[in-house]
Motif scaffolding. Structure first.
Motif, PDB file in Angstrom:
ATOM      1  N   GLN A 117     -18.351  21.809 -17.436  1.00 46.92           N
ATOM      2  CA  GLN A 117     -17.184  21.604 -16.590  1.00 46.92           C
ATOM      3  C   GLN A 117     -17.574  21.592 -15.118  1.00 46.92           C
ATOM      4  O   GLN A 117     -17.036  20.810 -14.321  1.00 46.92           O
ATOM      5  N   GLU A 118     -18.519  22.447 -14.734  1.00 46.73           N
ATOM      6  CA  GLU A 118     -18.930  22.531 -13.338  1.00 46.73           C
ATOM      7  C   GLU A 118     -19.604  21.244 -12.871  1.00 46.73           C
ATOM      8  O   GLU A 118     -19.310  20.721 -11.791  1.00 46.73           O
ATOM      9  N   LEU A 119     -20.504  20.704 -13.697  1.00 47.56           N
ATOM     10  CA  LEU A 119     -21.178  19.462 -13.336  1.00 47.56           C
ATOM     11  C   LEU A 119     -20.187  18.302 -13.336  1.00 47.56           C
ATOM     12  O   LEU A 119     -20.246  17.419 -12.462  1.00 47.56           O
ATOM     13  N   HIS A 120     -19.289  18.302 -14.287  1.00 50.12           N
ATOM     14  CA  HIS A 120     -18.259  17.269 -14.322  1.00 50.12           C
ATOM     15  C   HIS A 120     -17.450  17.269 -13.029  1.00 50.12           C
ATOM     16  O   HIS A 120     -17.198  16.217 -12.435  1.00 50.12           O
ATOM     17  N   ALA A 121     -17.053  18.443 -12.563  1.00 50.97           N
ATOM     18  CA  ALA A 121     -16.258  18.542 -11.337  1.00 50.97           C
ATOM     19  C   ALA A 121     -17.030  18.045 -10.125  1.00 50.97           C
ATOM     20  O   ALA A 121     -16.480  17.379  -9.234  1.00 50.97           O
ATOM     21  N   GLU A 122     -18.323  18.341 -10.082  1.00 52.71           N
ATOM     22  CA  GLU A 122     -19.157  17.906  -8.966  1.00 52.71           C
ATOM     23  C   GLU A 122     -19.263  16.381  -8.922  1.00 52.71           C
ATOM     24  O   GLU A 122     -19.138  15.762  -7.858  1.00 52.71           O
ATOM     25  N   ALA A 123     -19.493  15.768 -10.075  1.00 55.12           N
ATOM     26  CA  ALA A 123     -19.594  14.306 -10.141  1.00 55.12           C
ATOM     27  C   ALA A 123     -18.237  13.646  -9.893  1.00 55.12           C
ATOM     28  O   ALA A 123     -18.139  12.621  -9.204  1.00 55.12           O
ATOM     29  N   LEU A 124     -17.182  14.228 -10.445  1.00 55.64           N
ATOM     30  CA  LEU A 124     -15.844  13.646 -10.316  1.00 55.64           C
ATOM     31  C   LEU A 124     -15.411  13.587  -8.848  1.00 55.64           C
ATOM     32  O   LEU A 124     -14.807  12.604  -8.407  1.00 55.64           O
ATOM     33  N   ALA A 125     -15.734  14.610  -8.091  1.00 54.97           N
ATOM     34  CA  ALA A 125     -15.355  14.627  -6.685  1.00 54.97           C
ATOM     35  C   ALA A 125     -15.979  13.453  -5.931  1.00 54.97           C
ATOM     36  O   ALA A 125     -15.353  12.864  -5.045  1.00 54.97           O
ATOM     37  N   LEU A 126     -17.216  13.101  -6.286  1.00 56.35           N
ATOM     38  CA  LEU A 126     -17.886  11.971  -5.620  1.00 56.35           C
ATOM     39  C   LEU A 126     -17.324  10.633  -6.104  1.00 56.35           C
ATOM     40  O   LEU A 126     -17.182   9.704  -5.310  1.00 56.35           O
ATOM     41  N   LEU A 127     -17.003  10.528  -7.370  1.00 56.04           N
ATOM     42  CA  LEU A 127     -16.418   9.289  -7.882  1.00 56.04           C
ATOM     43  C   LEU A 127     -15.051   9.006  -7.286  1.00 56.04           C
ATOM     44  O   LEU A 127     -14.678   7.854  -7.056  1.00 56.04           O
ATOM     45  N   LYS A 128     -14.303  10.056  -6.999  1.00 53.99           N
ATOM     46  CA  LYS A 128     -12.933   9.909  -6.458  1.00 53.99           C
ATOM     47  C   LYS A 128     -12.904   9.800  -4.949  1.00 53.99           C
ATOM     48  O   LYS A 128     -11.834   9.603  -4.358  1.00 53.99           O
TER      49      LYS A 128
END
Length: 271
Positions: A258-269
């Motif tokens: 979940q932590e890595l997902h959140a980090e990547a998602l912030a950059l994609l958005k």
């Protein structure tokens, strides 16, 4: 799990799993009969580009549909080559008879057969089968395992990895539209290692704990149903690039934690 039949849920899950493995076995036989064969003659499904299909794709899906007609006639089917077939059970088998037809044509072993099962909420079970490698990744309905000639081992996504230490995979370097490519590039610039070209096998490696992120765009439901089920069963996280459900296709972000997902998602958005 939704079903028109009033059956014991455990017994119903066991029947579903048994049928899914029969589908995978049948698809293996059809695809391996033409893999690396001089008899392979690809066709082009696109009038504007190159979207290959082979008789192995068609035969693989026909074989799976025949089994479902006999064993699960009330379930719906969505397949890449033969489209949608309505059902009455509330369950839909989502089939990609060869994911990675270009790899199949080239004799590369990274192609796979995708067998997903979805209810109204999304994927609940999936198999990512790698016939040439003799590796079958299974997730959902109480299973998260890799079955191969070397035995059976549990699938467990890797945790505790920040983006700066992550291995990121995608199939095509272009990654969708120019805007989508720019968003992907923001994540790729922060990752430790970026690799390309493995189609569905990248999701299998994520579920097995070897890859940390898979980011793709321009996908169809049959591309993602089985990988979503396998990755989630292994403890990973899968959404679209806005953090919503991904099983309808389009963009997909799969992460080991979940932590890595959140980090990547912030950059994609970040647009």
């Amino acid at each position: 799990m939704t079903s028109a039949n009033k059956t014991n849920p455990v017994e119903e899950a066991e029947r579903i799993v048994a049928v899914a493995h029969r589908l995978a076995d049948a698809a293996r036989a059809e695809t391996m009969s033409l893999f690396r064969s001089p008899a392979l003659r690809p066709d082009n499904k696109s009038a504007t580009g190159f979207d290959p299909v082979t008789e192995a794709d068609r035969a693989s899906e026909r074989a799976m549909r025949a089994i479902l007609a006999a064993e699960r006639p009330e379930d719906a089917i969505l397949g890449e080559e033969y489209g949608a077939q309505a059902g009455r059970s509330g369950l839909t088998w989502v089939l990609d008879p060869i994911d990675g037809t270009r790899a199949f044509m080239a004799g590369a072993p990274s192609w796979g057969v995708l067998i997903g099962l979805s209810d109204a909420r999304g994927p609940i079970y999936g198999i990512v089968d790698q016939p040439h490698l003799d590796e079958r990744f299974e997730g959902g309905l109480g299973h998260a395992r890799l079955i191969s000639g070397r035995g059976t081992v549990p699938l467990r996504a890797r945790r505790g990895v920040a983006l700066a230490q992550a291995t990121l995979m995608t199939t095509y370097p272009e990654v969708g539209s120019p805007a989508e490519h720019a968003a992907f590039s923001r994540v790729a610039a922060r990752a430790r290692l970026v690799r390309y070209g493995l189609d569905c096998y990248a999701y299998a490696l994520l579920a097995a704990g070897h890859v940390d992120l898979v980011i793709e765009a321009g996908l169809q439901p049959y591309d993602v149903a089985a990988p979503i089920a396998v990755v989630q069963a292994a403890g990973g996280v899968v959404t679209d690039w806005r953090g919503g459900p991904a099983h309808g296709g389009g963009t997909i972000l799969a992460a080991g934690s979940q932590e890595l997902h959140a980090e990547a998602l912030a950059l994609l958005k970040d647009d």
